[in-house]
Design a protein around this motif. Structure first.
Motif, mmCIF file in Angstrom:
data_model
loop_
_atom_site.group_PDB
_atom_site.id
_atom_site.type_symbol
_atom_site.label_atom_id
_atom_site.label_comp_id
_atom_site.label_asym_id
_atom_site.label_seq_id
_atom_site.Cartn_x
_atom_site.Cartn_y
_atom_site.Cartn_z
ATOM 1 N N PHE A 59 6.738 -37.377 34.211
ATOM 2 C CA PHE A 59 6.887 -37.454 35.671
ATOM 3 C C PHE A 59 8.147 -38.404 35.702
ATOM 4 O O PHE A 59 8.287 -39.547 34.973
ATOM 5 N N LYS A 60 9.286 -38.038 36.347
ATOM 6 C CA LYS A 60 10.430 -38.748 36.750
ATOM 7 C C LYS A 60 10.391 -40.086 37.397
ATOM 8 O O LYS A 60 11.185 -40.998 37.166
ATOM 9 N N TRP A 61 9.055 -40.119 38.056
ATOM 10 C CA TRP A 61 9.058 -41.327 38.767
ATOM 11 C C TRP A 61 8.905 -42.759 37.769
ATOM 12 O O TRP A 61 9.035 -43.712 38.081
ATOM 13 N N PHE A 62 8.551 -42.353 36.745
ATOM 14 C CA PHE A 62 8.514 -43.514 35.630
ATOM 15 C C PHE A 62 9.914 -43.864 35.055
ATOM 16 O O PHE A 62 9.922 -45.070 34.033
ATOM 17 N N GLN A 63 11.039 -43.143 35.317
ATOM 18 C CA GLN A 63 12.313 -43.295 34.739
ATOM 19 C C GLN A 63 12.778 -44.565 35.244
ATOM 20 O O GLN A 63 13.081 -44.599 36.459
ATOM 21 N N THR A 64 13.040 -45.779 34.617
ATOM 22 C CA THR A 64 13.542 -47.014 35.064
ATOM 23 C C THR A 64 15.027 -46.946 35.103
ATOM 24 O O THR A 64 15.442 -47.698 36.068
ATOM 25 N N ALA A 65 15.699 -45.953 34.564
ATOM 26 C CA ALA A 65 17.222 -46.108 34.699
ATOM 27 C C ALA A 65 17.540 -45.807 36.096
ATOM 28 O O ALA A 65 18.657 -46.147 36.653
ATOM 29 N N THR A 66 16.853 -44.844 36.814
ATOM 30 C CA THR A 66 17.304 -44.455 38.229
ATOM 31 C C THR A 66 16.335 -45.145 39.242
ATOM 32 O O THR A 66 16.679 -44.950 40.575
ATOM 33 N N ALA A 67 15.473 -46.006 38.935
ATOM 34 C CA ALA A 67 14.554 -46.737 39.753
ATOM 35 C C ALA A 67 15.585 -48.202 40.554
ATOM 36 O O ALA A 67 16.316 -48.357 39.872
ATOM 37 N N THR A 68 15.391 -48.240 41.639
ATOM 38 C CA THR A 68 15.905 -49.396 42.376
ATOM 39 C C THR A 68 14.850 -49.824 43.530
ATOM 40 O O THR A 68 13.904 -49.484 43.762
ATOM 41 N N GLY A 69 14.989 -51.247 43.742
ATOM 42 C CA GLY A 69 14.416 -51.976 44.720
ATOM 43 C C GLY A 69 12.745 -52.115 44.359
ATOM 44 O O GLY A 69 12.549 -52.481 43.194
ATOM 45 N N CYS A 70 11.960 -51.679 45.419
ATOM 46 C CA CYS A 70 10.603 -51.662 45.199
ATOM 47 C C CYS A 70 10.157 -50.884 44.181
ATOM 48 O O CYS A 70 8.958 -51.260 43.458
ATOM 49 N N HIS A 71 10.539 -49.768 43.982
ATOM 50 C CA HIS A 71 10.388 -48.836 42.761
ATOM 51 C C HIS A 71 10.527 -49.377 41.461
ATOM 52 O O HIS A 71 9.716 -49.434 40.589
ATOM 53 N N ARG A 72 11.505 -50.097 41.251
ATOM 54 C CA ARG A 72 11.999 -50.580 40.186
ATOM 55 C C ARG A 72 10.981 -52.013 39.602
ATOM 56 O O ARG A 72 10.650 -52.057 38.486
ATOM 57 N N ARG A 73 10.633 -52.649 40.953
ATOM 58 C CA ARG A 73 9.641 -53.785 40.853
ATOM 59 C C ARG A 73 8.330 -53.334 40.154
ATOM 60 O O ARG A 73 7.622 -53.903 39.524
ATOM 61 N N VAL A 74 7.912 -52.298 41.092
ATOM 62 C CA VAL A 74 6.489 -51.718 40.382
ATOM 63 C C VAL A 74 6.516 -51.118 39.035
ATOM 64 O O VAL A 74 5.649 -51.545 38.305
ATOM 65 N N LEU A 75 7.613 -50.610 38.642
ATOM 66 C CA LEU A 75 7.713 -50.206 37.001
ATOM 67 C C LEU A 75 7.714 -51.265 36.261
ATOM 68 O O LEU A 75 7.159 -51.418 35.281
ATOM 69 N N SER A 76 8.368 -52.406 36.698
ATOM 70 C CA SER A 76 8.566 -53.761 35.858
ATOM 71 C C SER A 76 7.051 -54.330 35.793
ATOM 72 O O SER A 76 6.600 -54.760 34.697
ATOM 73 N N PHE A 77 6.295 -54.363 36.779
ATOM 74 C CA PHE A 77 4.806 -54.870 36.665
ATOM 75 C C PHE A 77 4.051 -53.998 35.920
ATOM 76 O O PHE A 77 3.197 -54.534 35.193
ATOM 77 N N LEU A 78 3.974 -52.634 36.094
ATOM 78 C CA LEU A 78 3.225 -51.763 35.249
ATOM 79 C C LEU A 78 3.674 -51.961 33.699
ATOM 80 O O LEU A 78 2.672 -51.896 32.880
ATOM 81 N N GLY A 79 4.991 -52.039 33.537
ATOM 82 C CA GLY A 79 5.435 -52.435 32.122
ATOM 83 C C GLY A 79 4.633 -53.776 31.695
ATOM 84 O O GLY A 79 4.337 -53.973 30.455
ATOM 85 N N CYS A 80 4.595 -54.822 32.381
ATOM 86 C CA CYS A 80 4.088 -56.132 32.055
ATOM 87 C C CYS A 80 2.606 -55.669 31.994
ATOM 88 O O CYS A 80 1.894 -56.415 31.112
ATOM 89 N N THR A 81 1.896 -55.239 32.718
ATOM 90 C CA THR A 81 0.486 -54.575 32.400
ATOM 91 C C THR A 81 0.280 -53.902 31.007
ATOM 92 O O THR A 81 -0.633 -54.226 30.408
ATOM 93 N N SER A 82 1.196 -53.173 30.734
ATOM 94 C CA SER A 82 1.241 -52.530 29.605
ATOM 95 C C SER A 82 1.322 -53.312 28.294
ATOM 96 O O SER A 82 0.868 -53.129 27.315
ATOM 97 N N ALA A 83 2.112 -54.230 28.519
ATOM 98 C CA ALA A 83 2.585 -55.304 27.595
ATOM 99 C C ALA A 83 1.171 -56.125 27.364
ATOM 100 O O ALA A 83 0.786 -56.646 26.261
#
Length: 309
Positions: A29-53
């Protein structure tokens, strides 16, 4: 077909399917691609990455390290008892106690940590151009900050990301084989299903984190899928080995070798968690308390799962 054999075959397919599905979701799913994410989308991916950490941190301490320490201690005790029985000694309790009190488990885990540290240092020594100096990286990322307000600050060197992702996959593969082996060696249907459910409960979220990590380090889709497929086959492989082993057949030193390998895998897993995953997720100064909450939530989830796993 015997009920026990049927239950183990069902567990084998459940482990394979769950690992594949959870690992491929962030890759497909391209939604998880951080390279193209911006704004709120990028922040959500960052929080998801922290949860996985946090999940990786919990898996390292509450599962892999705990199981390795328990296994090595148990095997050392069994080895000492066997040697005492063979030699007919009953009075050398002081010497035996000194052997058993030594922190062998911690030593093995540390050796796994330093082994990956050495291999990475050797790779960087042989290819000095692959390692960027912090000053040069800071200058490059400083320019990026001027152009991109959502840049994530100092990140681990891109050359190290794929290597540490490979180490992460190898350590989890070792651990997955032993998990499958434990399921395959169960003697009753109830214990088989109970242990399999405990493995499935934490394996899904961990493998999802692996898929997300592969996406974040820029792994090509086909190689990421191949990596997840290889990881997915490890637990069924261990379970199949457990089915092939006759009940009660245990060679001397086999359990100790397994415990040592799991301890080495735990050490490599902790190395990647602390030097790659956590620094990458916490590099950005934005929303530090929210990131702490995500890491803590991931760790708490694995801590709760450890009650049954």
């Amino acid at each position: 077909m015997e009920p026990l054999l049927g239950a183990k075959i069902g567990c084998l397919f459940a482990l394979l399917v769950l690992t594949l599905v959870c690992g491929l979701i962030p890759i497909c799913f391209k939604w998880f691609q951080t390279a193209t994410a911006t704004g709120c989308h990028r922040r959500v991916l960052s929080f998801l990455g922290c949860t996985s950490a946090g999940v990786f941190l919990g898996a390292g301490f509450m599962h892999m390290t705990a199981e390795a320490l328990e296994g090595i201690k148990s095997e050392i005790q069994n080895l000492v008892i066997q040697n005492r029985t063979k030699s007919g000694r009953h009075s050398d309790d002081g010497a035996d106690s000194a052997y058993m009190d030594y922190p062998y488990g911690e030593l093995v885990i540390s050796l796994g940590f330093f082994l990956v540290f050495f291999l990475e240092s050797l790779a960087l020594q042989c290819c000095p151009g692959a390692a960027e100096t912090p000053e040069a990286q800071e200058q490059e990322l400083g320019t990026a900050h001027e152009l991109e307000p959502h840049s994530h600050g100092l990140l681990p060197s891109p050359s190290r990301g794929p290597f540490r992702a490979l180490v992460l996959l190898l350590s989890l593969s070792f651990h997955s084989v032993f998990e499958g082996l434990a399921v395959g060696l169960q003697l009753t249907v109830a214990s088989t299903v109970q242990l399999c459910l405990a493995v499935l409960a934490h394996k899904g979220i961990v493998v999802f984190g692996v898929g997300l990590r592969l996406v974040q380090v820029g792994t090509e889709s086909r190689w990421a899928m191949l990596s997840i497929l290889s990881l997915a086959l490890m637990s069924p492989l261990g379970l199949a080995v457990g089915l092939a082993v006759p009940q009660g057949d245990s060679k001397a030193g086999q359990g100790l070798a397994q415990a040592v390998l799991e301890g080495m895998a735990a050490g490599t897993f902790l190395y990647v968690t602390f030097l790659e995953i956590l620094p990458r997720e916490l590099a950005s100064p934005e929303a530090p308390l929210a990131k702490w909450s995500c890491v803590a939530a991931g760790f708490a989830f694995m801590a709760v799962i450890a009650l049954w796993a």
